[in-house]
Design a protein around this motif. Structure first.
Motif, PDB file in Angstrom:
ATOM      1  N   CYS A 191      -6.256  -0.888  -1.538  1.00 20.02           N
ATOM      2  CA  CYS A 191      -7.281  -1.635  -2.261  1.00 20.02           C
ATOM      3  C   CYS A 191      -8.188  -2.380  -1.280  1.00 20.02           C
ATOM      4  CB  CYS A 191      -6.641  -2.598  -3.249  1.00 20.02           C
ATOM      5  SG  CYS A 191      -5.924  -1.737  -4.658  1.00 20.02           S
ATOM      6  N   THR A 223      -7.721  -2.238  -7.558  1.00 16.88           N
ATOM      7  CA  THR A 223      -7.103  -2.448  -8.867  1.00 16.88           C
ATOM      8  C   THR A 223      -6.809  -3.922  -9.145  1.00 16.88           C
ATOM      9  OG1 THR A 223      -4.877  -2.280  -7.960  1.00 16.88           O
ATOM     10  CG2 THR A 223      -5.885  -0.245  -8.713  1.00 16.88           C
ATOM     11  N   THR A 281      -3.106  -2.532   0.962  1.00 12.59           N
ATOM     12  CA  THR A 281      -3.957  -1.908   1.970  1.00 12.59           C
ATOM     13  C   THR A 281      -4.986  -0.954   1.368  1.00 12.59           C
ATOM     14  OG1 THR A 281      -1.948  -1.912   3.265  1.00 12.59           O
ATOM     15  CG2 THR A 281      -3.864  -0.872   4.241  1.00 12.59           C
ATOM     16  N   ILE A 327       0.177  -2.643  -6.449  1.00 12.65           N
ATOM     17  CA  ILE A 327       0.782  -2.473  -7.763  1.00 12.65           C
ATOM     18  C   ILE A 327       1.157  -1.017  -7.993  1.00 12.65           C
ATOM     19  CG2 ILE A 327      -0.323  -4.469  -8.797  1.00 12.65           C
ATOM     20  CD1 ILE A 327      -2.360  -2.557  -9.997  1.00 12.65           C
ATOM     21  N   GLY A 328       1.015  -0.202  -6.959  1.00 14.26           N
ATOM     22  CA  GLY A 328       1.469   1.184  -7.061  1.00 14.26           C
ATOM     23  C   GLY A 328       0.488   2.104  -7.762  1.00 14.26           C
ATOM     24  N   ALA A 329      -0.745   1.700  -7.888  1.00 11.67           N
ATOM     25  CA  ALA A 329      -1.755   2.568  -8.485  1.00 11.67           C
ATOM     26  C   ALA A 329      -2.861   2.773  -7.456  1.00 11.67           C
ATOM     27  CB  ALA A 329      -2.293   1.951  -9.767  1.00 11.67           C
ATOM     28  N   GLY A 378       0.848  -1.180   0.000  1.00  6.22           N
ATOM     29  CA  GLY A 378       0.000   0.000   0.000  1.00  6.22           C
ATOM     30  C   GLY A 378       0.881   1.226   0.000  1.00  6.22           C
TER      31      GLY A 378
END
Ligand SMILES: Cc1cc2nc3c(=O)[nH]c(=O)nc-3n(C[C@H](O)[C@H](O)[C@H](O)COP(=O)(O)O)c2cc1C
Ligand code: FES
Lengths: 631, 161
Positions: free
Chosen positions: B85, B130, B83, B122-124, A209
């Motif tokens: 997400c 996602t 987290t 995934i960094g988005a 996160g």
């Protein structure tokens, strides 16, 4: 626009910067860049306008982002269809497209330049200084903003001892989590005997996160590399590794490119900048294990072994990679080094609090209006971060907690919002600076479920070497799971606390020592929620599936058929003018009906801790409408 | 099946890392890139060539999440369980995907069409929840959007074929 920025836009040219960070890429920014390039060529303005890519600007919520320099105009949520207008109006006729400006959600005002947007205006960007402003794939862009000047200054004008002294004086503490003094760490390694030493950059970033290290590696790889070379010079290392998390292919690609360019520029390799200092760098891609972020596990992984931590001492500075003295630093720590050397320890230590100098980078996410990557001076309050920069809670919901530091950190309640944050204040509150993940949670987040979520992560990632971590986290997870399933018993909370203290005290590495933090802090600040689950089988936030039911309020349902059509398991029964009813046996509690019910009807309820009302009778379910009355 | 594995594809990798201490993980990564997964035949051959006991190689392979001992699907679905997400309903997305493709996390469909994995961020996160299918990232997901991107109809047709 500052002198520096103007330099980037090479001699009076207009530069269109299209963000190619992970967030923007997933919403079509590569197509936008292509359309811009094509359009500019077709319009024949290619000699005055240049299209560039950049890494993440941090404001991912507003992506895809296009910036036009030297004006600093910030276009957000750009689509391919907007490109012709940007070219025609802004680039050809010098009239910015106001429609695409950022709109301040508070005042509704359109803001043209990024410097004036609250999200940016309230930040202080030291570590992220170049992110979003330079092309990470071109060393010239980095050189234009003073890149590799610090390396020159260190190598040509300072002894390794002087470099260490400067970094010590700056007060820089490691940004990888523990906050150990970087200068002291270097000195330790410098003083260890032996000709072969290693310098390692920890880019494993395992916090689920958080993505700041990734963004830095993707947006400004040269800063990290420069910091690493200076560190190597200070400790006397000739060889280094950058260990990058497996899921970061773009970061690896940009690092490889940057290393090649740095070598061509004489900044890496033999006789760096004409001195007799040599330094080589390898890239090692991780293979997917969270524990490898721990320094001794990381060393084992580079040596080709299972990434299991070992007890310290000996510290890596004495006996690290292949048994040689080794320094391991986080990406952010290293990216800070060039600024400290260039601008001096006094400048750096003027930022921050007494014991935590400089700035902190956070990945601000969760149910917050402005998700993104932010940087503030140490000592800023959570309130400033969440409300002034983050824009408050999404959809006007109420703030409940903020989770800081990922699986090692803790959840802080509203009463902590005025806490000035730094390494020590966070540990004092039971959380941790950790990697810098900051996840905001609102009233619809269940704190027991959150604790269970983090523990299931650490339990799953526990390497299994030491018993307290391997079994302790497992038992704790079992207890938490049964509480979320409504099977908790009196005494469970006390048992959790006891186990948590045990695991904290007796685990071998930081993973186990910090894994109980999310549990302990949620019990400390949200104990009543645990008790509701255990005593009344009620999940106040309406999250824990075993304890909730979805119910359509017959008084509100307008029989619009939307939920009925969208229910993935066909558990909703009803029809035109027939009030819808959920078949509780078929319902999988996916929450689709709740999310699709039009807000003007707002007919779906989450019920917890009480029986589901019996459905209305067939006659009560008929809706008779006056003619002309819409559905 | 094991008989038709072309072991000569290993040669360049073995040669490249012959003398390098500790290159095991990097070698395994490259080998997996060639074969798609790490089969017993390949690992046995590797063990003999680099003179590392098979048990030790197996220990490394099973320690890291990115190594696979069985073939994977042509399409890899990765659902984020990070987290951000999770807080925005990620577990419901995973359930929706599981329902759609009929396998659970860590499994591959028998026709090798899909593999389903979870990934920690995934960094988005701004687009949470996602998932990534092959290279493409899907953001702001709802169970409904999942169904659209993994059209059930499409799969049914394939099953009939
Ligand atoms: C379980 C665990 C995971 C860690 N993950 C990371 C990580 O992803 N990145 C990182 O820089 N440090 C991580 N650390 C901290 C490292 O062990 C080490 O302290 C750090 O890389 C030192 O760099 P610094 O002094 O610049 O902070 C982790 C520690 C533990 C116990
Ligand atoms: S938590 Fe899912 S993308 Fe970051």
């Amino acid at each position: 626009m500052s002198e520096e920025k103007a330099a980037v836009s090479t001699s009076g040219m207009r530069v269109v910067i299209v963000c190619q960070g992970t967030g923007c890429v997933s919403s079509e920014s590569p197509e936008i860049r292509e359309a811009l390039e094509k359009g500019i060529e077709q319009q024949g303005i290619g000699d005055t306008v240049q299209v560039k890519l950049s890494g993440c600007h941090g404001y991912c919520e507003q992506g895809p982002i296009v910036i036009i320099e030297p004006e600093g105009v910030f276009y957000c949520r750009v689509t391919r269809e907007d490109v012709p207008e940007i070219i025609e109006c802004h680039l050809k006729n010098k009239k910015p497209v106001e429609r695409l400006f950022y709109r301040d959600p508070g005042t509704g005002e359109a803001v043209a330049c990024y410097n004036d947007i609250a999200f940016y205006a309230k930040q202080q960007r030291v570590i992220l200084r170049n992110c979003g402003h330079i092309n990470p794939e071109m060393i010239d862009d980095y050189l234009a903003v003073g890149g590799y000047e610090a390396l020159r200054k260190a190598l040509l004008g300072m002894t390794p001892e002087e470099v260490i002294e400067e970094v010590k004086r700056s007060g820089l503490r490691g940004r990888g989590g523990a906050g150990f003094s970087t200068g002291v760490k270097w000195e330790f390694c410098h003083n260890s005997p032996g000709p072969d030493k290693y310098m390692i950059c920890n880019g494993d970033e395992g916090d689920p996160g958080a993505f700041m290290d990734r963004s830095i590696l993707e947006a400004d790889p040269h800063s990290v590399i420069e910091g690493m070379i200076i560190a190597a010079y200070a400790i006397g290392s000739g060889e280094g590794y950058i260990y990058v998390r497996a899921e970061y292919p773009l970061a690896v690609k940009r690092l490889r490119l940057a290393l090649k360019q740095a070598e061509e520029h004489g900044c890496i390799g033999e006789r760096i900048l004409g001195t007799d200092f040599n330094f080589w760098v390898h890239i090692m891609e991780g293979a997917g294990a969270f524990v490898c972020g721990e320094e001794t596990a990381l060393l084992a992984s580079i040596e080709g072994k299972r990434g299991m931590p070992r007890p310290r001492p000996p510290f890596p500075a004495q006996s690290g990679l292949w048994g040689k003295p080794t320094t391991i630093n986080n990406v952010k720590s290293l990216a800070t080094i060039p600024v400290i050397i260039s601008r001096g320890a006094d400048w750096y230590s003027s930022i921050g609090t007494e014991k935590s100098k400089g700035t902190a980078v956070f990945a601000l996410t969760g149910t917050i209006a402005n998700s993104g990557l932010i940087e503030v001076p140490m000592g800023a309050t959570l309130h400033q971060i969440i409300y002034d920069i983050g824009g408050g809670i999404l959809r006007g919901k109420a703030f409940k907690a903020v989770q800081i530091g990922g699986p090692s950190g803790g959840c802080l309640p509203e009463s902590a919002l005025d806490l000035p944050i730094d390494f020590d204040s966070l540990s004092g509150a039971g959380a941790m600076m950790g990697s810098g993940g900051m996840v905001v949670m609102d009233e619809t987040t269940c704190m027991v479920d959150t604790a269970r979520y983090f523990l299931s992560f650490t339990q799953n990632e526990s390497c299994g070497k030491c018993t307290p971590c391997r079994l302790g986290t497992k038992r704790m997870l079992e207890i938490l799971t049964r509480i979320t399933e409504g099977k908790g018993v009196e005494g469970d909370i006390e048992l959790l606390v006891e186990l948590a203290e045990e695991v904290k005290d007796s685990s071998l590495c930081g993973l186990g020592q910090t894994a109980p933090n999310p549990v302990l802090t949620t019990i400390k600040y949200f104990r009543d929620e645990y008790e509701e689950h255990i005593r009344n089988h009620r999940c106040p936030a309406g999250v824990c599936k075993a304890l909730i039911a979805y119910y359509i309020d017959p008084g509100e349902c307008q029989a619009c058929m939307i939920c009925l059509r969208q229910c993935p398991v066909e558990a909703i029964e009803g029809g035109k003018n027939l009030i819808h009813v959920i078949d509780q046996d078929k319902c999988t509690k996916c929450g689709t009906c709740l999310s699709v019910c039009p807000p003007r009807f707002n007919a779906v309820r989450v019920i917890s801790g009480e029986p589901v009302p019996s459905p209305p009778s067939a006659t009560e379910r008929k809706i008779t409408r006056a003619r002309g009355e819409g559905r | 099946m094991s008989n038709d594995v072309d072991l000569s594809l290993l040669d360049p990798i073995l040669k490249k890392y012959q003398s390098q201490e500790g290159a095991l993980i990097t070698m395994l990564q490259e080998i997996q890139a060639v074969y798609g997964y790490l089969s017993e035949v390949v690992l046995t051959h590797l063990s003999r060539e680099v003179k590392v006991p098979l048990s030790q190689i197996y220990g490394v392979v099973t320690f890291y999440a990115q190594f696979y001992l069985t073939p994977r699907g042509r399409n890899i679905i990765r659902v984020c369980r990070g987290t951000a997400c999770h807080v925005r309903g990620g577990s419901r997305i995973l359930e929706a995907v599981e329902r759609e493709v009929g396998i659970t996390e860590g499994e591959t469909t028998p026709d090798l069409e899909y593999s389903l994995e979870t990934v920690a961020c995934i960094g988005a996160c701004a687009l949470a929840p996602t998932m990534v299918i092959n290279e493409k990232t899907y953001g702001k997901l709802t169970p409904k959007k999942v169904m659209e991107s993994l059209s059930r109809k499409d799969r049914k047709e394939r099953e009939v074929e």
